[in-house]
Enzyme design. Structure first.
Site, PDB file in Angstrom:
ATOM      1  N   GLY A 258       0.825  -1.206   0.000  1.00 14.15           N
ATOM      2  CA  GLY A 258       0.000   0.000   0.000  1.00 14.15           C
ATOM      3  C   GLY A 258       0.858   1.254   0.000  1.00 14.15           C
TER       4      GLY A 258
ATOM      5  N   ASP B  70       5.289 -16.126  -6.659  1.00 12.32           N
ATOM      6  CA  ASP B  70       4.265 -17.049  -7.165  1.00 12.32           C
ATOM      7  C   ASP B  70       4.362 -17.281  -8.666  1.00 12.32           C
ATOM      8  OD1 ASP B  70       3.296 -17.197  -4.624  1.00 12.32           O
ATOM      9  OD2 ASP B  70       1.565 -15.892  -4.957  1.00 12.32           O
TER      10      ASP B  70
ATOM     11  N   ARG C  80      -0.900 -17.862  -3.915  1.00  8.18           N
ATOM     12  CA  ARG C  80      -2.194 -17.274  -3.554  1.00  8.18           C
ATOM     13  C   ARG C  80      -3.266 -17.602  -4.582  1.00  8.18           C
ATOM     14  NH1 ARG C  80      -3.957 -13.080  -0.370  1.00  8.18           N
ATOM     15  NH2 ARG C  80      -1.857 -12.780   0.434  1.00  8.18           N
TER      16      ARG C  80
ATOM     17  N   ASP D 113       2.465  -7.616  -9.560  1.00  6.96           N
ATOM     18  CA  ASP D 113       1.480  -7.009 -10.453  1.00  6.96           C
ATOM     19  C   ASP D 113       0.872  -5.744  -9.851  1.00  6.96           C
ATOM     20  OD1 ASP D 113       0.220  -8.521  -8.497  1.00  6.96           O
ATOM     21  OD2 ASP D 113      -1.455  -9.081  -9.779  1.00  6.96           O
ATOM     22  N   GLY D 114       0.618  -5.736  -8.544  1.00  5.60           N
ATOM     23  CA  GLY D 114       0.077  -4.537  -7.909  1.00  5.60           C
ATOM     24  C   GLY D 114       1.068  -3.391  -7.951  1.00  5.60           C
ATOM     25  N   THR D 115       2.334  -3.693  -7.726  1.00 11.25           N
ATOM     26  CA  THR D 115       3.392  -2.684  -7.777  1.00 11.25           C
ATOM     27  C   THR D 115       3.550  -2.143  -9.189  1.00 11.25           C
ATOM     28  OG1 THR D 115       4.562  -3.768  -5.966  1.00 11.25           O
ATOM     29  CG2 THR D 115       5.831  -2.255  -7.324  1.00 11.25           C
TER      30      THR D 115
END
Length: 514
Positions: free
Chosen positions: A164, A219, A264, A189-191
């Site tokens: 975050g 992952d 995940r 991927d979020g980064t």
């Protein structure tokens, strides 16, 4: 011919050739000066047959084709260019790591610093402490080759990390205030999604700042690229836990060893660790539904395998069976972490208890069950030899691209070649195990386990598997309008597009390029 598809730079060539190009600083800043590449006088490159990557070099996303199929989607090949868009003395670069830990983070940091310094003579590199929020709430760390010399021998990240904390305006304000003109973002991927937003804001402000991503996920769930760094190390380290579970299980009568591994939404670590081990009797991953009770269920298979061998080892990915847990604990369904990821329940403990309860209730046989959870041990170790080499290639490719003025891209390996991939392709979906593909069939053959899929689920999987990309390959390529250039088109980023689409035989031999 160049066109725009969802803000992507698309170049069409002959025979169904499509280049998904990456942005360049010259796209929005006119009349940028260029400079000779310092590698011309670099002793390390004096022995290289050809210093620079040819402007037309691209790498196909799909290598298995038919004689009459389109050439398909390509990505720009990574490597040094003849001209650079930054003077070495003017470069002020920063590096940030975000998200969870992964083997190889420190190697990437080290090689970005050393690549900038040794290849391009850059003397100003800083590290952002503690992830994205470090841009505006923490101090920076001065990075030199001497400072980072030994960090690759440690696990974790030298710069610290967090989830975050992404405030686009604050981050770009900090970049602007500090005079940073190259941003290297290492994360999943979020980064990378956050890096894409930073790039868009930098472009909106018209800043001469290159934003470069290095994909990181233990992952292996980032699409397009062959694999993510740290994955080989994770699989290798998982072997230790599997071996321990096997020793425990075979040392007692009706012994069961259960190992929970990371994964995940994608079961790559569990699948590859199982294939590498040869001691695993059953592998459970998020992509493959399973059930416990009744004919063809997991309990029945465990009983069968114990009667045959007297022991068994089960590997389960952390995201497997979450639908079964949710049925029992509906309150945990919507809980999320700071990055927006769904908080998973501990499937390892849950399935261990369910197996114990089943055999206690049936009273058929006494079992001894050992549960091993090496999750965070696996991701906290330093990277192994192959990952160290891979990290070096990723980092140096990222540096070459930034110096050449490319921006808004991720450095990644595609079909064994280093490439520059647009952010949009990296963040469009998550890579997952295709359980209707050969690799999963190889695993089922190796473990001799059932698929645990009932016919209804099987039909559903066939319909939903294999997410199509925006520019799909194979049959779906017919949906893409491929336009031939009627006259030599204008140049884009120094690429002579009239040559795009020619056979590789007509190009300069690039097999020995940097």
């Amino acid at each position: 011919m160049a066109s725009s598809d969802a803000n992507m730079k698309i170049v069409h060539g002959e025979a169904g050739y499509i280049l998904e190009d990456v942005p360049h600083l010259s796209d929005y800043i006119p009349n940028l000066p260029t400079y000779p590449n310092p590698l011309r006088s670099n002793p390390a490159y004096s022995v290289v047959k050809q210093y620079f990557v040819h402007v037309d070099d691209t790498v196909p996303q799909k290598v298995v084709v038919h004689k009459d199929s389109p050439r398909g989607v390509h990505f720009r090949r990574a490597g040094p260019r003849q001209k650079v868009y930054f003077k070495s003395d003017d470069v002020r670069a920063c590096i940030v790591t975000c998200g969870g830990l992964c083997p190889g983070l420190n190697t990437v940091i080290r090689e970005i610093v050393c690549g900038l310094s040794y290849m391009y003579g850059v003397n100003s590199v800083i590290g952002i402490d503690g992830g994205y929020r470090g841009f505006y709430s923490k101090n920076t760390v001065t990075l030199t080759p001497k400072v980072v010399n030994d960090i690759h021998k440690r696990g974790g990240t030298f710069l610290g990390t967090s989830r975050g904390g992404h405030d686009t305006n604050k981050i770009v304000d900090s970049i602007q205030d500090r005079g940073i003109n190259q941003v290297y973002v290492i994360g999943g991927d979020g980064t990378q999604r956050g890096a894409a937003v930073i790039y868009e804001e930098i472009r909106r402000r018209g800043l001469k700042v290159a934003v470069v991503g290095i994909p990181k996920t233990i992952d292996n769930d980032i699409p397009v690229i062959d694999k993510s760094f740290g994955f080989d190390t994770a699989v290798e380290e998982a072997q230790r836990a599997i071996n321990a579970a096997h020793v425990e299980a075979e040392s007692v009568e009706n012994g069961i060893g259960i190992v929970k591994l990371m994964g995940r939404y994608s079961g790559f670590i569990a699948m590859y660790a199982t294939l590498a081990s040869r001691d695993v009797d059953c592998c459970l991953i998020p992509e493959s539904p399973f059930f416990l009770e009744g004919n063809g269920g997991l309990f029945e298979f465990i009983e069968k395998r114990l009667k045959e061998n007297g022991h068994m080892v089960i590997v389960i990915a952390e995201g497997a069976g979450q639908d079964l847990l949710t049925e029992e604990n509906a309150q945990a369904m919507n809980a999320k972490d700071a990055s927006g990821n769904k908080l998973l329940q501990d499937v390892g403990l849950w399935i261990s208890q369910r197996i114990k309860d089943h055999f206690a209730r049936k009273n058929k046989m006494a079992i001894t069950l050992k549960y091993i959870d090496p999750t965070y041990m696996i991701r906290a170790v330093p990277s192994n030899a192959s990952d160290n080499v891979y990290c070096t290639l990723l980092a140096q490719s990222a540096v070459h691209g930034a110096m050449a003025g490319f921006t808004g891209y991720t450095s990644g390996l595609v079909n064994g070649r280093q490439t520059y991939i647009p952010f949009q392709r990296i963040i469009e979906r998550q890579n997952q195990v295709v359980i209707t593909d050969r690799m999963w069939a190889r695993l089922l053959s190796s473990t001799n386990q059932p698929s645990f899929i009932n016919p209804k689920d099987g039909e559903k999987i066939k319909k939903t598997e294999q997410h199509p990309t925006r520019l799909s390959e194979g049959k779906n390529c017919k949906d893409v309008e491929v336009k031939k250039a009627e006259k030599p088109p204008t140049q884009i980023l120094g690429v002579d597009n009239s040559k795009v689409g020619q056979n590789s035989e007509n190009h300069v031999d690039s097999s020995n390029k940097a």
